[in-house]
Enzyme design. Structure first.
Site, PDB file in Angstrom:
ATOM      1  N   LYS A  24       1.890  -3.736   6.907  1.00 10.79           N
ATOM      2  CA  LYS A  24       2.283  -3.597   5.347  1.00 10.79           C
ATOM      3  C   LYS A  24       3.810  -3.582   5.366  1.00 10.79           C
ATOM      4  CE  LYS A  24      -1.733  -4.870   3.569  1.00 10.79           C
ATOM      5  NZ  LYS A  24      -1.803  -5.986   2.972  1.00 10.79           N
ATOM      6  N   TYR A  36      -2.283  -1.189  10.718  1.00 13.22           N
ATOM      7  CA  TYR A  36      -2.577  -1.732   9.434  1.00 13.22           C
ATOM      8  C   TYR A  36      -1.408  -1.429   8.511  1.00 13.22           C
ATOM      9  CZ  TYR A  36      -3.985  -2.053   4.598  1.00 13.22           C
ATOM     10  OH  TYR A  36      -3.844  -2.172   3.266  1.00 13.22           O
ATOM     11  N   SER A  42       0.747  -1.240  -0.149  1.00  9.70           N
ATOM     12  CA  SER A  42      -0.031  -0.066   0.120  1.00  9.70           C
ATOM     13  C   SER A  42       0.981   1.232  -0.019  1.00  9.70           C
ATOM     14  CB  SER A  42      -0.674  -0.044   1.193  1.00  9.70           C
ATOM     15  OG  SER A  42      -1.395   1.273   1.557  1.00  9.70           O
TER      16      SER A  42
HETATM   17  P1  NAD Z   1     -10.919  -7.543   1.128  1.00  6.12           P
HETATM   18  O1  NAD Z   1     -11.289  -7.724   2.441  1.00  6.12           O
HETATM   19  O2  NAD Z   1     -11.871  -7.588  -0.009  1.00  6.12           O
HETATM   20  O3  NAD Z   1     -10.014  -9.262   0.600  1.00  6.12           O
HETATM   21  C1  NAD Z   1      -9.304  -9.610   1.636  1.00  6.12           C
HETATM   22  C2  NAD Z   1      -9.423 -11.150   1.524  1.00  6.12           C
HETATM   23  O4  NAD Z   1      -8.487 -11.761   2.531  1.00  6.12           O
HETATM   24  C3  NAD Z   1     -10.950 -11.389   2.083  1.00  6.12           C
HETATM   25  O5  NAD Z   1     -11.549 -12.397   1.244  1.00  6.12           O
HETATM   26  C4  NAD Z   1     -10.600 -12.211   3.337  1.00  6.12           C
HETATM   27  O6  NAD Z   1     -11.795 -12.894   3.596  1.00  6.12           O
HETATM   28  C5  NAD Z   1      -9.494 -12.601   3.270  1.00  6.12           C
HETATM   29  N1  NAD Z   1      -8.602 -12.941   4.492  1.00  6.12           N
HETATM   30  C6  NAD Z   1      -8.363 -12.235   5.279  1.00  6.12           C
HETATM   31  N2  NAD Z   1      -7.626 -12.470   6.469  1.00  6.12           N
HETATM   32  C7  NAD Z   1      -7.405 -13.867   5.893  1.00  6.12           C
HETATM   33  C8  NAD Z   1      -7.006 -15.092   6.704  1.00  6.12           C
HETATM   34  N3  NAD Z   1      -6.102 -15.050   7.892  1.00  6.12           N
HETATM   35  N4  NAD Z   1      -6.942 -16.165   5.935  1.00  6.12           N
HETATM   36  C9  NAD Z   1      -7.347 -16.253   4.850  1.00  6.12           C
HETATM   37  N5  NAD Z   1      -8.065 -15.256   4.200  1.00  6.12           N
HETATM   38  C10 NAD Z   1      -8.114 -14.234   4.575  1.00  6.12           C
HETATM   39  O7  NAD Z   1      -9.753  -6.574   0.536  1.00  6.12           O
HETATM   40  P2  NAD Z   1      -9.274  -5.885  -0.658  1.00  6.12           P
HETATM   41  O8  NAD Z   1      -9.641  -4.616  -0.822  1.00  6.12           O
HETATM   42  O9  NAD Z   1      -9.757  -6.741  -1.619  1.00  6.12           O
HETATM   43  O10 NAD Z   1      -7.616  -5.881  -0.377  1.00  6.12           O
HETATM   44  C11 NAD Z   1      -6.831  -7.087  -0.711  1.00  6.12           C
HETATM   45  C12 NAD Z   1      -5.484  -6.602  -0.463  1.00  6.12           C
HETATM   46  O11 NAD Z   1      -5.069  -5.357  -0.736  1.00  6.12           O
HETATM   47  C13 NAD Z   1      -5.182  -6.596   1.182  1.00  6.12           C
HETATM   48  O12 NAD Z   1      -4.033  -7.219   1.772  1.00  6.12           O
HETATM   49  C14 NAD Z   1      -5.188  -5.078   1.502  1.00  6.12           C
HETATM   50  O13 NAD Z   1      -4.442  -4.703   2.738  1.00  6.12           O
HETATM   51  C15 NAD Z   1      -4.404  -4.639  -0.014  1.00  6.12           C
HETATM   52  N6  NAD Z   1      -4.703  -3.267  -0.088  1.00  6.12           N
HETATM   53  C16 NAD Z   1      -6.121  -2.832  -0.448  1.00  6.12           C
HETATM   54  C17 NAD Z   1      -6.378  -1.521  -0.580  1.00  6.12           C
HETATM   55  C18 NAD Z   1      -7.777  -1.037  -0.848  1.00  6.12           C
HETATM   56  O14 NAD Z   1      -8.078   0.122  -0.923  1.00  6.12           O
HETATM   57  N7  NAD Z   1      -8.798  -1.979  -0.856  1.00  6.12           N
HETATM   58  C19 NAD Z   1      -5.299  -0.550  -0.867  1.00  6.12           C
HETATM   59  C20 NAD Z   1      -4.128  -1.067  -0.710  1.00  6.12           C
HETATM   60  C21 NAD Z   1      -3.692  -2.271  -0.386  1.00  6.12           C
END
Ligand code: NAD
Ligand code: UDP
Length: 341
Positions: free
Chosen positions: A154, A150, A125
């Site tokens: 990362k 959080y 991120s």
């Molecule tokens: P999301 O919550 O929709 O997807 C994350 C998935 O991981 C979910 O399906 C959840 O059930 C699963 N998960 C969480 N903990 C788990 C565990 N211990 N074991 C197995 N599965 C697990 O989030 P997203 O927006 O799709 O984000 C995906 C990734 O991108 C994350 O790592 C997030 O930190 C990163 N990210 C997201 C954004 C954003 O704005 N959405 C920005 C920067 C980084």
């Protein structure tokens, strides 16, 4: 390629699974479904007419991960999305965030190392640049100190990956630093489906538009920006998903022992007001809003220098702001209750 996708049922993971299938790759998803629904992957299967192999597995369970890997000795690479991601919540329950995100990643990496699956794409991120970095953020900047647990999780994972590659050069790692992904697949069949009250701007706007929430609170109109509201670099989630496919292809071509970070953004900052106005313009739906105090930890403005991804990954965010708004609305209006999870 056969790709292990952790967190593949989530927002970005499901869009990436779709792009991987479109590009001709096979997809094995592990997800504990703590923030997602299997329905997302069923819809990806419908959209692509292809099959996804799914295991309900927690990344903190090394034995379960090893069982999955033993059943798929032909997996070539991992894309690691699984994480908890609510910035505010992470400040209240930091241990849960470090346990899930950091310990979970360590457990996953140990299982991958044993199985010799060493091409690894990590969902990082823009928050790793910290609070002091000059804008636009460029990968040559030193990482800073993110304000939330959080964000720190990362940064810690990026540092762990860098140490891992130095100690075991069979690993090849791309840390993708996302800016602000929004939007949905153009079919309107998959999209972002947050639990409870959305923390992020775009799902909140979409829920106001669909009548689920009365009005948007804009956090702060006294920032040192053109219109006083915060500026961010919003990119379409399908472009972001495509960036993962490009990163996998790039890893394939690299020699061993590499750990590189890439910004994935458009390079264009937009204010909260610009987003709200564009949404109303594209959808013809008025978004009532009020100004509220600044949200703790928000920076006035940050955006990407995305040149490195363009040059090295041959990736750019091509979709327009209009696409981002149109596709958000298509998803939300066709699925007012999300996946109904
Ligand atoms: P999301 O919550 O929709 O997807 C994350 C998935 O991981 C979910 O399906 C959840 O059930 C699963 N998960 C969480 N903990 C788990 C565990 N211990 N074991 C197995 N599965 C697990 O989030 P997203 O927006 O799709 O984000 C995906 C990734 O991108 C994350 O790592 C997030 O930190 C990163 N990210 C997201 C954004 C954003 O704005 N959405 C920005 C920067 C980084
Ligand atoms: N924001 C807002 N109201 C909301 C949610 C977000 O005004 O209900 C603002 C927030 O202050 C930030 C921008 O929208 O300036 C993007 O916030 P988001 O949480 O989506 O992403 P962030 O950049 O904070 O990760």
């Amino acid at each position: 390629m056969k790709v292990l996708v952790t967190g593949g049922a989530g927002y970005i993971g499901s869009h990436t699974a779709l792009e991987l299938l479109h590009a001709g790759h096979e997809v094995v998803v592990i997800d504990n479904l703590c923030n997602s629904s299997l329905e997302s992957l069923k819809r990806v299967e419908l959209l692509t007419n292809k099959t996804i192999t799914f295991y309900q597995v927690d990344i903190r369970d090394g034995d379960e991960i090893s069982n999955v890997l033993a059943q798929h000795p032909d997996i070539n690479a991992t894309i690691h999305f699984a994480a908890l991601k609510a910035v505010g919540e992470s400040t209240q329950i930091p241990l849960k965030y470090y346990q899930n995100n950091v310990y979970g990643t360590l457990t996953l990496l140990e299982a991958l190392q044993k199985a010799k699956i060493t091409n690894f794409v990590f969902s990082s991120s823009a928050t790793v640049y910290g609070e002091e970095a000059p804008v636009p953020y460029v990968e040559t900047l030193k990482t800073g100190i993110p304000s939330s647990a959080y964000g720190k999780s990362k940064l810690m994972i990026e540092q762990i990956l860098s140490d891992l590659v130095k100690s075991d050069p069979s690993f090849k790692v791309a840390c993708l630093r996302y800016f602000n992904p929004i939007g949905a697949h153009e079919s309107g069949m998959i999209g972002e489906d947050p639990n409870g009250i959305p923390n992020n701007l775009m799902p909140f706007v979409a829920q106001v538009a669909v009548g689920k929430r009365d009005k948007l609170s804009i956090f702060g109109n006294d920032y040192p920006t053109n219109d006083g509201t915060c500026e961010r670099d919003y990119l379409h989630v399908v472009d972001l998903a495509h960036g993962h496919v490009k990163a996998l292809e790039w890893l394939e071509k690299q020699s061993n022992g590499i750990c590189e970070a890439f910004n994935l953004g458009t390079g264009n900052p937009l204010s909260v007001l610009e987003i709200v106005n564009e949404f109303s313009k594209v959808t013809n739906v008025n978004i009532p809003y009020e100004y509220a105090p600044q949200r703790e930890g928000d920076l006035p403005a940050f955006w990407a220098n995305a040149d490195k991804a363009k040059v090295e990954l041959n990736w750019t965010a091509d979709k327009s702001l209009e696409d981002m708004m149109k596709d958000t609305w298509h998803w939300q209006s066709s699925n007012p209750q999300g996946y109904g999870k």
